[in-house]
Design a protein around this motif. Structure first.
Motif, PDB file in Angstrom:
ATOM      1  N   THR A  37       0.832  -1.207   0.000  1.00 16.53           N
ATOM      2  CA  THR A  37       0.000   0.000   0.000  1.00 16.53           C
ATOM      3  C   THR A  37       0.870   1.262   0.000  1.00 16.53           C
ATOM      4  N   GLU A  62      -9.411  -1.053   2.729  1.00 20.26           N
ATOM      5  CA  GLU A  62      -9.193  -0.092   3.806  1.00 20.26           C
ATOM      6  C   GLU A  62     -10.048   1.151   3.616  1.00 20.26           C
ATOM      7  N   ASP A 142      -6.210  -1.583  -4.668  1.00 22.10           N
ATOM      8  CA  ASP A 142      -5.594  -2.193  -3.492  1.00 22.10           C
ATOM      9  C   ASP A 142      -6.694  -2.761  -2.608  1.00 22.10           C
TER      10      ASP A 142
END
Ligand SMILES: Nc1ncnc2c1ncn2[C@@H]1O[C@H](COP(=O)(O)OP(=O)(O)OP(=O)(O)O)[C@@H](O)[C@H]1O
Ligand SMILES: [Mg+2]
Length: 252
Positions: A37, A62, A142
């Motif tokens: 990340t 996230e 991601d």
């Protein structure tokens, strides 16, 4: 032929013949905590402020607050970049869950609606809209692992992966897509997605006795003369730095 994109990661351009290929999909494979990340955030942030290339971050695992807070620790102010319309964060954590439920329903109702149309198309439309709005040149997704973990059946995991990667490849921007590597060893099976993408960069933590070393390797990059060596990298206050000429377990 695509042109070269400066990554903003010290040492990385050197490994990939001067930069990553524009308009291609590159997979960043690594175990937990290897810095996937951070690497992607650095790539977008440096892209914005060193190369005037706006960016879009698609998060599948996230929250927005978490990402902004983590990146701020390296001095990368994505909130400001967003306010200046140089950056967009797409929170796809909830959407992919809803999409999966929807898919389940559709599957029960009509088999003809299965697969392709559901989760990924919606996400790609969102990404496309942000790219147009910002004239963005760089996209990060991601993590692919969060999407595929939502599917139980291998064939559906594969469909979602193929759809996402093929759709990203059509966007006309460079995309970094992260994914997880469950197990590490000398021998490993290539992940299915590695065959679908233009390039693969692998990040891992190596153990030698009591010493651990972070190591990165460009496993594949079509059309480029790469340095395929496994080389050390560090994560520090300024983000990720790669040391292409340093031995792996050497004295620093
Ligand atoms: N300032 C820092 N100095 C050194 N290491 C740091 C610093 N900040 C974060 N790290 C390290 O970075 C790693 C986390 O990076 P990151 O979140 O990018 O990993 P990841 O590969 O995305 O992990 P995950 O699989 O959990 O998503 C941790 O191992 C942490 O120890
Ligand atoms: Mg991560």
């Amino acid at each position: 032929m695509s042109s070269k994109v400066a990554t903003g990661i010290p040492g990385l351009d050197e490994l990939v013949d001067g930069g990553l290929p524009s308009e291609r999909v590159i997979l960043i494979v690594g175990g937990p905590g290897t810095g996937k990340t951070i690497l992607c955030g650095q790539f977008l942030y440096k892209g914005i402020y060193e190369n005037q290339e706006n960016g879009v971050f698609v998060s599948l695992d996230e929250s927005r607050d978490h990402f902004f807070t983590e990146m701020k620790k390296f001095g990368w102010d994505f909130k400001k970049a967003e306010e200046d319309r140089k950056f967009a964060f797409i929170d796809a954590t909830r959407m992919s869950r809803v999409a999966m439920l929807k898919e389940k329903l559709y599957k029960e109702e009509s088999r003809s609606l299965r697969g392709k149309h559901l989760p990924v198309d919606r996400l790609i439309e969102d990404i496309q809209a942000k790219i147009s709005a910002l004239n963005a040149k760089r996209v990060v997704v991601d993590t692919l692992a969060a999407l595929t973990h939502r599917f139980l059946e291998p064939v559906e995991k594969r469909n979602a992966t193929v759809d996402l990667i093929e759709s990203l490849a059509d966007l006309g921007v460079i995309s970094l897509v992260t994914t997880e590597l469950g197990y590490l060893g000398l021998e490993r099976h290539a992940l299915e997605e590695e065959f679908l993408v233009h390039g693969v960069i692998m990040m891992q933590t190596l153990f030698s006795g009591a010493t651990t070393t972070r190591a990165i390797q460009v496993e594949k990059m079509r059309e480029a003369k790469v340095n395929p060596s496994l080389v050390p990298y560090s994560i520090g206050q300024n983000g990720i730095e790669i040391f292409p000429n340093m031995p792996l377990f050497g004295n620093k």
